[in-house]
Design a protein around this motif. Structure first.
Motif, short mmCIF file in Angstrom:
data_model
loop_
_atom_site.label_atom_id
_atom_site.label_comp_id
_atom_site.label_asym_id
_atom_site.label_seq_id
_atom_site.Cartn_x
_atom_site.Cartn_y
_atom_site.Cartn_z
N ALA A 23 0.83 -1.22 0.00
CA ALA A 23 0.00 0.00 0.00
C ALA A 23 0.86 1.26 0.00
O ALA A 23 0.33 2.36 0.01
N GLY A 24 2.18 1.09 0.03
CA GLY A 24 3.07 2.25 0.00
C GLY A 24 3.28 2.89 1.36
O GLY A 24 3.75 4.01 1.46
N ARG A 25 2.96 2.16 2.41
CA ARG A 25 3.13 2.71 3.76
C ARG A 25 4.54 2.47 4.25
O ARG A 25 5.21 1.52 3.85
N THR A 26 4.96 3.31 5.17
CA THR A 26 6.28 3.17 5.78
C THR A 26 6.20 2.62 7.20
O THR A 26 7.22 2.41 7.84
N VAL A 27 4.97 2.42 7.69
CA VAL A 27 4.75 1.88 9.03
C VAL A 27 3.71 0.76 8.95
O VAL A 27 2.95 0.67 7.99
N LEU A 28 3.69 -0.07 9.98
CA LEU A 28 2.67 -1.11 10.10
C LEU A 28 1.68 -0.65 11.15
O LEU A 28 2.05 -0.45 12.31
N ASP A 29 0.43 -0.46 10.75
CA ASP A 29 -0.60 0.03 11.66
C ASP A 29 -1.59 -1.08 11.96
O ASP A 29 -1.62 -2.11 11.28
N ASP A 30 -2.44 -0.86 12.95
CA ASP A 30 -3.39 -1.86 13.39
C ASP A 30 -4.43 -2.20 12.33
O ASP A 30 -4.93 -3.32 12.28
N ASP A 31 -4.73 -1.27 11.43
CA ASP A 31 -5.72 -1.58 10.39
C ASP A 31 -5.21 -2.65 9.43
O ASP A 31 -5.98 -3.48 8.94
N MET A 32 -3.91 -2.67 9.18
CA MET A 32 -3.35 -3.72 8.33
C MET A 32 -3.30 -5.06 9.07
O MET A 32 -3.44 -6.13 8.45
N LEU A 33 -3.11 -5.02 10.38
CA LEU A 33 -3.21 -6.25 11.17
C LEU A 33 -4.62 -6.82 11.07
O LEU A 33 -4.81 -8.02 10.92
N LEU A 34 -5.62 -5.93 11.15
CA LEU A 34 -7.01 -6.36 11.02
C LEU A 34 -7.25 -6.98 9.65
O LEU A 34 -7.89 -8.03 9.54
N LEU A 35 -6.74 -6.36 8.59
CA LEU A 35 -6.93 -6.91 7.24
C LEU A 35 -6.27 -8.28 7.12
O LEU A 35 -6.88 -9.22 6.59
N ALA A 36 -5.07 -8.43 7.64
CA ALA A 36 -4.38 -9.74 7.58
C ALA A 36 -5.15 -10.78 8.40
O ALA A 36 -5.25 -11.94 7.98
N LEU A 37 -5.70 -10.38 9.54
CA LEU A 37 -6.49 -11.31 10.34
C LEU A 37 -7.78 -11.69 9.61
O LEU A 37 -8.21 -12.84 9.67
N ALA A 38 -8.40 -10.73 8.94
CA ALA A 38 -9.63 -11.02 8.19
C ALA A 38 -9.34 -12.02 7.08
O ALA A 38 -10.19 -12.86 6.75
N GLU A 39 -8.15 -11.96 6.49
CA GLU A 39 -7.78 -12.92 5.45
C GLU A 39 -7.48 -14.30 6.04
O GLU A 39 -7.77 -15.33 5.43
#
Length: 184
Positions: A23-39
């Motif tokens: 996604a072009g981000r330079t940090v790992l945020d909780d919303d991406m953790l949520l997306l990975a968990l949803a997958e």
């Protein structure tokens, strides 16, 4: 830190990191953790589709025009490079979750595809997950359920806001993750 993670949770955190990088981000945020968990975690009480989460994610940072243009001017296609990265890019064994001694409040996910600093919300989710894993008697490491506990521990983070917008039954999910103990 990753040595205290079960393989499934390790894969989930690495997937979240790859999603952030893509996604072009330079940090790992909780919303991406949520997306990975949803997958990775389609179980009862957590019926959140990855597409629904993806639709509610904030727009990624715009490409810095100079970077992509500069590389393109040199004949380098950034997307092609990402596609050609070795398969170790997604291999959880090639990734590390570490906390530098000189900056103990900073946690970084490092791997073949790059380094990502965890935001405060993501770091809190990981630390709550580590706490819950340590309290379990089965001796296993952090599992995906522990990561969900970590996300729900802070009711004001972006992942909880996304779950609320999707109509997830947070009290039911929390009740399932933190069952009341019968008093003796």
């Amino acid at each position: 830190m990753f040595e205290r993670f079960a393989p499934e949770a390790r894969r989930t955190v690495v997937r979240a990191g790859l999603l952030s990088l893509d996604a072009g981000r330079t940090v790992l945020d909780d919303d991406m953790l949520l997306l990975a968990l949803a997958e990775a975690w389609p179980v009862d009480g957590f019926e959140v589709s990855p597409d629904a989460v993806r639709a509610l994610l904030p727009a990624g940072p715009p490409d810095r025009p100079g970077d992509r243009d500069l590389l393109a001017g040199l004949g380098v296609d950034l997307d092609e490079i990402r596609r050609r990265l070795p398969s170790r890019r997604a291999d959880p064994a090639a990734w590390r979750l570490r906390r530098p001694r000189t900056r103990p409040l900073r946690v970084t996910l490092s791997g073949p595809a790059g380094d990502l600093r965890l935001t405060v919300a993501a770091r809190k989710a990981v630390e709550v997950a580590l706490y819950h894993a340590a309290r379990r008697t089965d001796g296993g490491g952090v599992v995906d359920e522990d990561l969900v506990r970590g996300l729900l521990a802070d009711g004001s983070n972006a992942s909880v806001a996304i779950l609320r917008r999707l109509g997830a039954d947070l009290p039911a999910l929390a009740g399932r993750l933190w069952p009341l103990r019968a008093s003796a």
